[in-house]
Design a protein around this motif. Sequence first.
Motif, PDB file in Angstrom:
ATOM      1  N   GLY A  86      -6.560   8.789   4.652  1.00 30.58           N
ATOM      2  CA  GLY A  86      -5.016   8.606   4.662  1.00 30.58           C
ATOM      3  C   GLY A  86      -4.718   7.214   4.537  1.00 30.58           C
ATOM      4  O   GLY A  86      -5.667   6.227   4.331  1.00 30.58           O
ATOM      5  N   GLY A  87      -3.529   6.865   4.609  1.00 32.38           N
ATOM      6  CA  GLY A  87      -3.149   5.454   4.627  1.00 32.38           C
ATOM      7  C   GLY A  87      -2.690   4.964   6.017  1.00 32.38           C
ATOM      8  O   GLY A  87      -2.330   5.848   6.850  1.00 32.38           O
ATOM      9  N   ILE A 118       1.135  -1.623   3.794  1.00 33.12           N
ATOM     10  CA  ILE A 118       2.372  -1.757   3.134  1.00 33.12           C
ATOM     11  C   ILE A 118       2.562  -0.262   2.578  1.00 33.12           C
ATOM     12  O   ILE A 118       1.513   0.649   2.418  1.00 33.12           O
ATOM     13  CB  ILE A 118       2.320  -2.544   1.795  1.00 33.12           C
ATOM     14  CG1 ILE A 118       3.758  -2.581   0.915  1.00 33.12           C
ATOM     15  CG2 ILE A 118       1.215  -2.221   0.769  1.00 33.12           C
ATOM     16  CD1 ILE A 118       4.762  -3.671   1.397  1.00 33.12           C
ATOM     17  N   TYR A 119       3.689   0.411   2.357  1.00 35.68           N
ATOM     18  CA  TYR A 119       4.016   1.690   1.623  1.00 35.68           C
ATOM     19  C   TYR A 119       3.745   1.293   0.136  1.00 35.68           C
ATOM     20  O   TYR A 119       4.804   0.862  -0.432  1.00 35.68           O
ATOM     21  CB  TYR A 119       5.116   2.301   2.046  1.00 35.68           C
ATOM     22  CG  TYR A 119       5.269   3.021   3.190  1.00 35.68           C
ATOM     23  CD1 TYR A 119       4.777   4.237   3.611  1.00 35.68           C
ATOM     24  CD2 TYR A 119       5.758   2.428   4.549  1.00 35.68           C
ATOM     25  CE1 TYR A 119       4.804   4.698   4.841  1.00 35.68           C
ATOM     26  CE2 TYR A 119       5.877   2.783   5.804  1.00 35.68           C
ATOM     27  CZ  TYR A 119       5.319   4.061   5.930  1.00 35.68           C
ATOM     28  OH  TYR A 119       5.380   4.929   7.195  1.00 35.68           O
ATOM     29  N   GLY A 120       2.786   1.825  -0.468  1.00 39.30           N
ATOM     30  CA  GLY A 120       2.416   1.543  -1.929  1.00 39.30           C
ATOM     31  C   GLY A 120       3.287   2.546  -2.877  1.00 39.30           C
ATOM     32  O   GLY A 120       3.765   2.239  -4.040  1.00 39.30           O
ATOM     33  N   LEU A 121       2.920   3.844  -2.530  1.00 37.05           N
ATOM     34  CA  LEU A 121       3.330   4.724  -3.468  1.00 37.05           C
ATOM     35  C   LEU A 121       4.896   4.856  -3.520  1.00 37.05           C
ATOM     36  O   LEU A 121       5.425   5.350  -4.494  1.00 37.05           O
ATOM     37  CB  LEU A 121       2.965   6.214  -2.808  1.00 37.05           C
ATOM     38  CG  LEU A 121       2.945   7.359  -3.950  1.00 37.05           C
ATOM     39  CD1 LEU A 121       2.221   7.465  -4.897  1.00 37.05           C
ATOM     40  CD2 LEU A 121       2.885   8.722  -3.214  1.00 37.05           C
ATOM     41  N   GLN A 125       7.568  -0.642   0.764  1.00 37.43           N
ATOM     42  CA  GLN A 125       8.197  -0.930   2.243  1.00 37.43           C
ATOM     43  C   GLN A 125       7.186  -1.234   3.320  1.00 37.43           C
ATOM     44  O   GLN A 125       6.238  -0.897   3.395  1.00 37.43           O
ATOM     45  CB  GLN A 125       9.160   0.474   2.601  1.00 37.43           C
ATOM     46  CG  GLN A 125      10.194   0.936   1.618  1.00 37.43           C
ATOM     47  CD  GLN A 125       9.579   1.577   0.208  1.00 37.43           C
ATOM     48  OE1 GLN A 125       8.224   1.903   0.562  1.00 37.43           O
ATOM     49  NE2 GLN A 125      10.048   1.745  -0.806  1.00 37.43           N
ATOM     50  N   ALA A 126       8.023  -1.775   4.326  1.00 44.08           N
ATOM     51  CA  ALA A 126       6.985  -2.263   5.326  1.00 44.08           C
ATOM     52  C   ALA A 126       6.478  -1.040   6.169  1.00 44.08           C
ATOM     53  O   ALA A 126       6.916   0.078   6.138  1.00 44.08           O
ATOM     54  CB  ALA A 126       7.928  -3.061   6.525  1.00 44.08           C
ATOM     55  N   SER A 127       5.190  -1.113   6.387  1.00 41.57           N
ATOM     56  CA  SER A 127       4.626  -0.336   7.173  1.00 41.57           C
ATOM     57  C   SER A 127       4.122  -0.453   8.559  1.00 41.57           C
ATOM     58  O   SER A 127       4.557  -1.377   8.954  1.00 41.57           O
ATOM     59  CB  SER A 127       3.281   0.268   6.417  1.00 41.57           C
ATOM     60  OG  SER A 127       2.111  -0.382   6.879  1.00 41.57           O
ATOM     61  N   PRO A 128       3.593   0.439   9.309  1.00 39.88           N
ATOM     62  CA  PRO A 128       3.297   0.228  10.802  1.00 39.88           C
ATOM     63  C   PRO A 128       2.252  -1.105  10.882  1.00 39.88           C
ATOM     64  O   PRO A 128       2.337  -1.622  11.871  1.00 39.88           O
ATOM     65  CB  PRO A 128       2.667   1.245  11.191  1.00 39.88           C
ATOM     66  CG  PRO A 128       2.921   2.585  10.367  1.00 39.88           C
ATOM     67  CD  PRO A 128       3.213   2.014   8.998  1.00 39.88           C
ATOM     68  N   THR A 129       1.477  -1.480   9.916  1.00 36.80           N
ATOM     69  CA  THR A 129       0.499  -2.462  10.178  1.00 36.80           C
ATOM     70  C   THR A 129       1.266  -3.688   9.265  1.00 36.80           C
ATOM     71  O   THR A 129       0.310  -4.659   9.108  1.00 36.80           O
ATOM     72  CB  THR A 129      -0.844  -2.049   9.595  1.00 36.80           C
ATOM     73  OG1 THR A 129      -0.593  -1.355   8.517  1.00 36.80           O
ATOM     74  CG2 THR A 129      -1.681  -1.042  10.388  1.00 36.80           C
ATOM     75  N   SER A 130       2.025  -3.610   8.699  1.00 43.46           N
ATOM     76  CA  SER A 130       2.695  -4.914   8.264  1.00 43.46           C
ATOM     77  C   SER A 130       2.875  -5.889   9.172  1.00 43.46           C
ATOM     78  O   SER A 130       3.283  -5.894  10.341  1.00 43.46           O
ATOM     79  CB  SER A 130       4.081  -4.619   7.465  1.00 43.46           C
ATOM     80  OG  SER A 130       3.892  -3.761   6.318  1.00 43.46           O
ATOM     81  N   ARG A 131       2.586  -7.417   8.830  1.00 43.98           N
ATOM     82  CA  ARG A 131       2.766  -8.559   9.558  1.00 43.98           C
ATOM     83  C   ARG A 131       4.325  -8.459  10.331  1.00 43.98           C
ATOM     84  O   ARG A 131       5.215  -8.061   9.131  1.00 43.98           O
ATOM     85  CB  ARG A 131       2.495  -9.426   8.894  1.00 43.98           C
ATOM     86  CG  ARG A 131       1.016  -9.746   8.395  1.00 43.98           C
ATOM     87  CD  ARG A 131       0.737 -10.936   7.458  1.00 43.98           C
ATOM     88  NE  ARG A 131      -0.563 -10.779   7.003  1.00 43.98           N
ATOM     89  CZ  ARG A 131      -1.296 -11.733   6.883  1.00 43.98           C
ATOM     90  NH1 ARG A 131      -0.878 -13.168   7.454  1.00 43.98           N
ATOM     91  NH2 ARG A 131      -2.633 -11.800   6.395  1.00 43.98           N
ATOM     92  N   CYS A 195      -3.463  -3.640  -1.600  1.00 48.17           N
ATOM     93  CA  CYS A 195      -2.486  -3.073  -2.652  1.00 48.17           C
ATOM     94  C   CYS A 195      -2.013  -4.231  -3.387  1.00 48.17           C
ATOM     95  O   CYS A 195      -1.176  -5.342  -2.988  1.00 48.17           O
ATOM     96  CB  CYS A 195      -1.120  -2.612  -1.862  1.00 48.17           C
ATOM     97  SG  CYS A 195       0.060  -2.095  -3.095  1.00 48.17           S
ATOM     98  N   VAL A 196      -2.715  -3.989  -4.592  1.00 48.71           N
ATOM     99  CA  VAL A 196      -2.455  -5.505  -5.449  1.00 48.71           C
ATOM    100  C   VAL A 196      -0.904  -5.549  -6.109  1.00 48.71           C
ATOM    101  O   VAL A 196      -0.777  -6.426  -6.614  1.00 48.71           O
ATOM    102  CB  VAL A 196      -3.514  -5.667  -6.603  1.00 48.71           C
ATOM    103  CG1 VAL A 196      -4.924  -5.917  -6.049  1.00 48.71           C
ATOM    104  CG2 VAL A 196      -3.386  -4.117  -7.391  1.00 48.71           C
TER     105      VAL A 196
END
Length: 280
Positions: A86-87, A118-121, A125-131, A195-196
């Motif tokens: 998962g991501g 980050i949410y890549g797909l 958007q900011a994800s739970p682990t974004s700074r 995520c490049v």
Amino acid sequence: TDFKSDKQPTWCPGCGDFGTMNGMMKALAETGNDPDNTFVVAGIGCSGKIGTYMHSYALHGVHGRALPVGTGVKMARPDIEVMVAGGDGDGYSIGAGHFVHAVRRNVDMTYVVMDNRIYGLTKGQASPTSRSDFETSTTPEGPKQPPVNPLALALASGASFIAQSFASDALRHQEIVQQAIEHDGFGFVNVFSPCVTFNDVDTYDYFRDNLVDLDEEGHDPSDYEAAKKVILDSDKEYQGVMYQDDQSVPYHEQHGVTEDMSDIPDGAPEDAMDLVREFY
Ligand code: SF4
């Protein structure tokens, strides 16, 4: 390896998920598994495509629900190897509740999270682990809240194996996933998988410059207090096995779910079908 399917990944060139998946396939092969005894479950996100790219039994389920599916597969067939992918969005946002319960049940499967912060797909958007100061389309001034620490969440939920690796450190990543597969219980590996395309902060260079390898630090994963210390240290990015409970007993052994499927009472599936028919 035998685990590579003939489908070409549609991940962006350079995505960390390539390295993460390669390590998973090699680790499965190195631990004596083959596609016939392996079941890969994935949720939604760039990571969710992994079941298509790997040659094994697979299920690409709904968002955040890969762990309950993996749990079901393992309970029905304790004799097969279950790997869940998962991501950070899939696993630590919508799937966070399932994460806690899969961890505390200590189901004997391996959970590999491609954490790119980050949410890549869905395009950045900011994800739970974004700074907290990471500017994204949904957080123009940053999320302004501390990121989820998935390792601490696992520890607090009673995890028996907690590790972290880096997709680009191929051999080390493979070795860590192998240890998770070999662990008797829930083997959790959070993988830094850049995520490049949408994350220009948590890059390959950033991790190369900042990664601290726990093996080189002389860390003892059986020492709970030492594990707690590295897991709660938010100043460093660690790689390695943080915690492993040597006494871990997986769920199916604790509850007498046998590897011999002939133990299922005669007629049980029919009874179950009768119930379903009655219900509908
Ligand atoms: Fe990888 Fe990011 Fe591209 Fe998704 S959007 S495939 S995570 S680089």
